[in-house]
Each structure stands twice: as structure tokens, then as C-alpha cells.
Design an enzyme around this catalytic site. Structure first.
Site, PDB file in Angstrom:
ATOM      1  N   LYS A  22      22.245 -56.563 -39.553  1.00 28.00           N
ATOM      2  CA  LYS A  22      23.248 -56.088 -40.481  1.00 28.00           C
ATOM      3  C   LYS A  22      23.930 -57.466 -41.170  1.00 28.00           C
ATOM      4  CE  LYS A  22      27.437 -54.022 -39.548  1.00 28.00           C
ATOM      5  NZ  LYS A  22      28.511 -54.678 -39.901  1.00 28.00           N
ATOM      6  N   ASN A  23      24.636 -57.989 -39.963  1.00 28.34           N
ATOM      7  CA  ASN A  23      25.655 -59.150 -40.596  1.00 28.34           C
ATOM      8  C   ASN A  23      24.915 -60.471 -41.390  1.00 28.34           C
ATOM      9  OD1 ASN A  23      27.720 -57.620 -39.969  1.00 28.34           O
ATOM     10  ND2 ASN A  23      28.336 -58.437 -38.066  1.00 28.34           N
ATOM     11  N   ARG A  97      32.802 -54.178 -46.075  1.00 33.29           N
ATOM     12  CA  ARG A  97      33.513 -55.507 -45.883  1.00 33.29           C
ATOM     13  C   ARG A  97      32.620 -56.496 -46.665  1.00 33.29           C
ATOM     14  NH1 ARG A  97      37.863 -57.424 -44.131  1.00 33.29           N
ATOM     15  NH2 ARG A  97      37.776 -59.428 -43.535  1.00 33.29           N
ATOM     16  N   ASP A 121      36.416 -50.436 -41.328  1.00 36.35           N
ATOM     17  CA  ASP A 121      36.703 -50.165 -39.909  1.00 36.35           C
ATOM     18  C   ASP A 121      38.162 -50.214 -39.716  1.00 36.35           C
ATOM     19  OD1 ASP A 121      34.223 -49.728 -39.317  1.00 36.35           O
ATOM     20  OD2 ASP A 121      33.890 -51.745 -38.029  1.00 36.35           O
ATOM     21  N   ASP A 320      31.998 -57.616 -31.482  1.00 32.70           N
ATOM     22  CA  ASP A 320      31.060 -56.522 -31.941  1.00 32.70           C
ATOM     23  C   ASP A 320      30.330 -56.124 -30.657  1.00 32.70           C
ATOM     24  OD1 ASP A 320      32.137 -57.022 -34.364  1.00 32.70           O
ATOM     25  OD2 ASP A 320      30.498 -57.578 -35.252  1.00 32.70           O
ATOM     26  N   MET A 342      40.122 -60.668 -30.746  1.00 32.15           N
ATOM     27  CA  MET A 342      40.073 -60.813 -32.148  1.00 32.15           C
ATOM     28  C   MET A 342      40.688 -59.734 -32.999  1.00 32.15           C
ATOM     29  SD  MET A 342      36.569 -63.108 -33.227  1.00 32.15           S
ATOM     30  CE  MET A 342      36.105 -64.298 -32.312  1.00 32.15           C
TER      31      MET A 342
END
Ligand SMILES: CC(=O)N[C@H]1[C@@H](OP(=O)(O)OP(=O)(O)OC[C@H]2O[C@@H](n3ccc(=O)[nH]c3=O)[C@H](O)[C@@H]2O)O[C@H](CO)[C@@H](O)[C@@H]1O
Ligand SMILES: C=C(OP(=O)(O)O)C(=O)O
Length: 437
Positions: A22-23, A97, A121, A320, A342
Site C-alpha cells: 500500500k505505502n 493521507r 486514522d 505500523d 512515533m
């Protein structure tokens, strides 16, 4: 809001293939805006976040053709830039995002880039300073409309510059990189994020004609070019999904093989699961996880003190995966401190796990101590709602291991990042049903 109904407590078995990342796909899809030529992309995950970005590109005028399963072409030769200042864009643009990474390419190619403040999120503050500081360094003017939460950058031309990022932001690095490839002269980006997906973006940009050196390091040197051409690119397997399957296998004591994982791109992920006592075997490019019928035991540090698992910018552990790791620890033998450095609000979902019977102390918003049950006590089924994508998959894993029937609402959060997760789980023997509303 749709719901998953899950009857837990069944062992699963079989093979799974991880979807495209995805990223990575979010970065790569934004990069199609850098050239009027055709770009062919393979292994595009069919998930909500990616489909929303593709829809956004389509509304901006990118010509999109489906070439096969997970394969598409994109051509940004006739864009409707007025869409960027339309009311529609103010709504569509904040839906995910990743759309923030359209700004760099648009600024580089057309001298202007706009974006509404991304929604998404509930995982804590997510500032964009690194992105805009970088564009300003390249010569852009910046404005932010606080009433409309709308960001804009404009520049007659971009000129290369030396920059030291205030933090190694992943999407920030991608955005600045995509702006600098078409800037005049040389740009250096120090403290750049360097995770595999940034490396993949660099590889793609170089095959389009960009001149990027230092790929894989935290110092990128970019010699600007005047135009970029088309290319073909294939997305890596999604490392967060791979980690999620590992967690799911361990927690449900299932024997699962994850196919074609791209081992060399997984960094510390396999060893982090091993520290929880989980057995992973490298079989070619697959990960084989045996059924952990005798459970798994968390290792202590060498001096005997309690293990801490914390996130850090690559090559550290991705934040993640911490939610998945946390849920897996609830059934381990031993204790672990999970330190989410984070994000500030990513651990609050542990309340649901506590309701299910997990032994967790949330010390503060960043730290939770987990005392594993060693499968001596099963989690209890419950009704819950998913606050974010990774809490969502973690709650799903918890539900699959729990006794009885659980319900997870707001599963769009899971569908954001996991392709046909219910179908793939059923193929492994899971009892899961999607109730559409
Ligand atoms: C679309 C996408 O690719 N999203 C990923 C990307 O988000 P994204 O690029 O938005 O995340 P950033 O890397 O900018 O920052 C994530 C968080 O970590 C903090 N921070 C970051 C760098 C650093 O050196 N120190 C530090 O504390 C930031 O302040 C922020 O709170 O990277 C995050 C961090 O891996 C992942 O969780 C997201 O899934
Ligand atoms: C936080 C995540 O994604 P995003 O940055 O797209 O919100 C994630 O993938 O876990």
C-alpha cells in the site's frame, strides 16, 4: 459501516500471497503525475486507499486503463488543474493521507500544488512541516488557509538546494524527492527516509530518466533533469501485510506459508517476531510458520531484563506493525514492553483487548506492558470497532483466536489496507462473514 462477524478458536492452514505494498503504491501512483508519457504499474493492491487515490488521479484528468488483475496504465498528458481548486477536491483529497504526495509532482511539473489537510486514522498528530519546508527550500511559496484547512505551494521554477530534514518523514522524503527531480541543479536531502518503498520510488524515477544517487541511504543527491519519460514498475509485497500474516499464524496456532515475501526487503521484521519466540523458516522466498502448538516464549534481553519492542525510522521497526506485535504478545509466554514512539494515540485500542481478557497495562499513550497468557486462557469474544487500519487487523487477529463470536464494526478501516481479507481468511479455514450495511 460494514461489520465482520468472526467465530474464533479455529486453527487455519494453507498458503497466502501478500498483496502489493500500500505505502509504496501511494508514492508510485503520485509519481505518474511527473510525466506526460504512459506509466505501466503492476502488483497494485485492490484496497480502499489505493482505489481512492486512483479515482482522484482520474478526476484530475489522468487517463487510466486496466490491463489485468492488479495491473494498470496511467497517462498524465492532459490534466484538468482546475480540479485542484474545486470544492470536490477539497472533499476527495482529504479522504486519504497518501494524496499529500501529489503536491511534489504537481509543483515540479506545473508550478503549483494544492491539498486539503488529510483526514484518516486516529493515531495522533501527523504534521506536514517536513514536506512544506522542503518545497520552500526548493523556491516555492507556501500558504495555508486555516479556515478551509487547505495547503498550497507555488513556484515559477524550482531550484536545487541542500536540505537537512527535521525528521526522516517517509511521505515527506517522497514528496520532496518528486519535486527535486525536475528542479534546476542539484538537491541533496540529508536525514532522508530510506525504507524499501522510498528505494522503489527512486528506482522508478531513475528509470524515468531522473538522476538520483545514494538510494537506500539517508543522503540522497538529485541532479535535476528537464523532463521525465514513461516506464514500467512493479510494487513489492506489502511488509506490513506479511507481518500481519505472521502474527495471525502465531496467535491462532496455525501452519501458514506466506509466498514470495521479498525477504531482502523485510529488514528487522522477521527477527522481531523471533524475539517473541515465533518460529519463522525461510524457504526460498517464502516464510513458513509452523503451528505453534506449544505456544511461543518471549526472549529477555541478554542481562535478563524485560524485552522492549519499539518503532524507529527504517532500518528500525515500522510503527505500523506494533499493534499486531502487541496482540500476538497477549498469548506469549513472558512479558514485553511495547513502546510506540512515533504516534501518540495508536495504543488506545488495547482497551478492547483488555475487555477480551488480555493482560495489558497501558503505562501512558506510548507504552504498554503485555503479560502473555501462554494460551492457558483464551481471549473472550466481544463487539468492537476499529479506530485505525492496524488496530483493525490486530483486533481481527484477536477475534480469530478468541472463544465465541466477535463482531468488528467499521471494517472499512481494515479494507483500507488489506485486499479481500475475509475471502483470503476463509480460504485458510477461518469462520468470518462480512455483513454489509
Ligand atoms: C502513506 C505512508 O507511507 N504512510 C506511512 C508513513 O507515514 P508518514 O510519512 O505520514 O509518516 P512520517 O514518517 O512523516 O512520520 C510518522 C510519525 O513519526 C514521527 N517521526 C518520524 C520520523 C522521525 O525520524 N521521528 C519521528 O518521531 C512523526 O513526527 C510522525 O508522528 O510513514 C509512517 C512511519 O513509518 C507510517 O506509519 C505510515 O504508514
Ligand atoms: C498509518 C498508516 O497509513 P497512512 O499513513 O496511509 O494513514 C498505515 O498504513 O498503518
Amino acid at each position: 459501516m460494514s461489520t465482520f462477524k468472526i467465530e474464533g478458536g479455529f486453527k487455519l492452514k494453507g498458503e497466502v500471497y501478500a498483496q502489493g505494498a500500500k505505502n509504496e503504491a501511494l508514492q508510485i501512483l503520485c509519481a505518474v503525475l511527473l510525466t506526460p508519457e504512459k506509466i505501466v504499474l503492476s502488483n497494485i493492491p485492490d484496497i480502499i486507499d489505493i482505489n481512492k487515490l486512483i479515482e482522484l488521479l482520474g478526476k484530475l484528468g489522468v487517463k487510466i486503463e486496466k490491463l489485468g488483475p492488479n495491473k494498470m496504465s496511467f497517462q498524465a498528458d492532459e490534466l484538468d488543474l482546475d480540479y485542484l481548486i474545486s470544492d470536490d477536491f477539497k472533499t476527495d483529497g482529504k479522504a486519504l493521507r497518501g494524496s499529500i504526495m501529489m503536491v511534489g509532482p504537481l509543483l515540479a511539473r506545473f508550478g503549483k500544488g494544492y491539498i486539503p489537510k488529510p483526514g484518516g486514522d486516529k493515531i495522533g498528530r501527523r504534521r506536514l512541516d517536513t514536506h512544506f519546508d522542503g518545497f520552500i527550500k526548493l523556491g516555492a511559496t507556501f500558504r495555508y488557509n486555516r479556515e478551509e484547512y487547505f495547503y498550497g505551494v507555488e513556484a515559477e521554477k524550482l531550484v536545487g538546494a541542500d536540505m537537512l530534514l527535521d525528521e526522516a518523514s517517509v511521505t515527506g522524503t517522497a514528496n520532496i524527492l518528486m519535486a527535486s527531480v525536475l528542479a534546476e541543479g542539484v538537491t541533496t536531502i540529508y536525514n532522508a527516509a530510506c525504507e524499501p518503498y522510498i528505494q522503489q520510488l527512486c528506482k522508478m524515477l531513475n528509470s524515468m530518466g531522473a538522476k538520483i544517487q545514494g538510494v537506500g541511504s539517508n543522503l540522497l543527491t538529485i541532479e535535476g533533469v528537464t523532463a521525465l519519460k514513461g516506464c514500467e514498475h512493479t510494487m513489492l509485497p506489502d511488509m506490513i501485510e506479511i507481518g500481519s500474516w505472521i502474527g495471525l499464524a502465531a496467535m491462532t496456532q496455525s501452519e501458514i506459508t506466506i509466498k514470495n515475501v521479498g525477504w531482502e526487503h523485510l529488514g528487522v521484521i522477521p527477527n522481531t517476531f523471533r524475539r517473541l519466540g515465533i518460529t519463522l523458516e525461510k524457504r526460498g522466498d517464502d516464510i513458513y510458520i509452523p503451528a505453534h502448538t506449544d505456544g511461543y516464549e518471549i526472549q529477555n534481553f541478554i542481562d535478563g531484563s524485560i524485552l522492549t519492542i519499539a518503532d524507529a525510522p527504517w532500518p528500525g521497526l515500522t510503527p505500523d506493525l506494533l499493534s499486531v506485535i502487541l496482540v500476538v504478545a497477549t498469548q506469549a509466554r513472558g512479558e514485553v514492553l511495547i513502546h510506540q514512539k512515533m504516534f501518540e494515540s495508536r495504543l488506545f485500542f488495547v482497551d478492547k483487548l483488555i475487555d477480551m481478557g488480555a493482560k495489558i497495562i497501558l503505562c501512558d499513550p506510548h507504552r504498554a506492558v503485555i503479560i502473555g497468557h501462554d494460551f492457558k486462557s483464551q481471549l473472550k469474544a466481544t463487539k468492537m470497532s476499529s479506530p485505525d487500519i492496524r488496530a483493525g487487523i490486530s483486533l481481527l487477529i484477536a477475534a480469530l483466536s478468541a472463544k465465541g463470536v466477535s463482531e468488528i464494526q467499521n471494517i472499512e478501516q481494515i479494507d483500507r489496507g488489506y485486499e479481500a481479507i475475509d475471502d483470503r481468511l476463509r480460504a485458510l479455514g477461518a469462520h468470518i462473514e462480512r455483513i454489509e450495511e
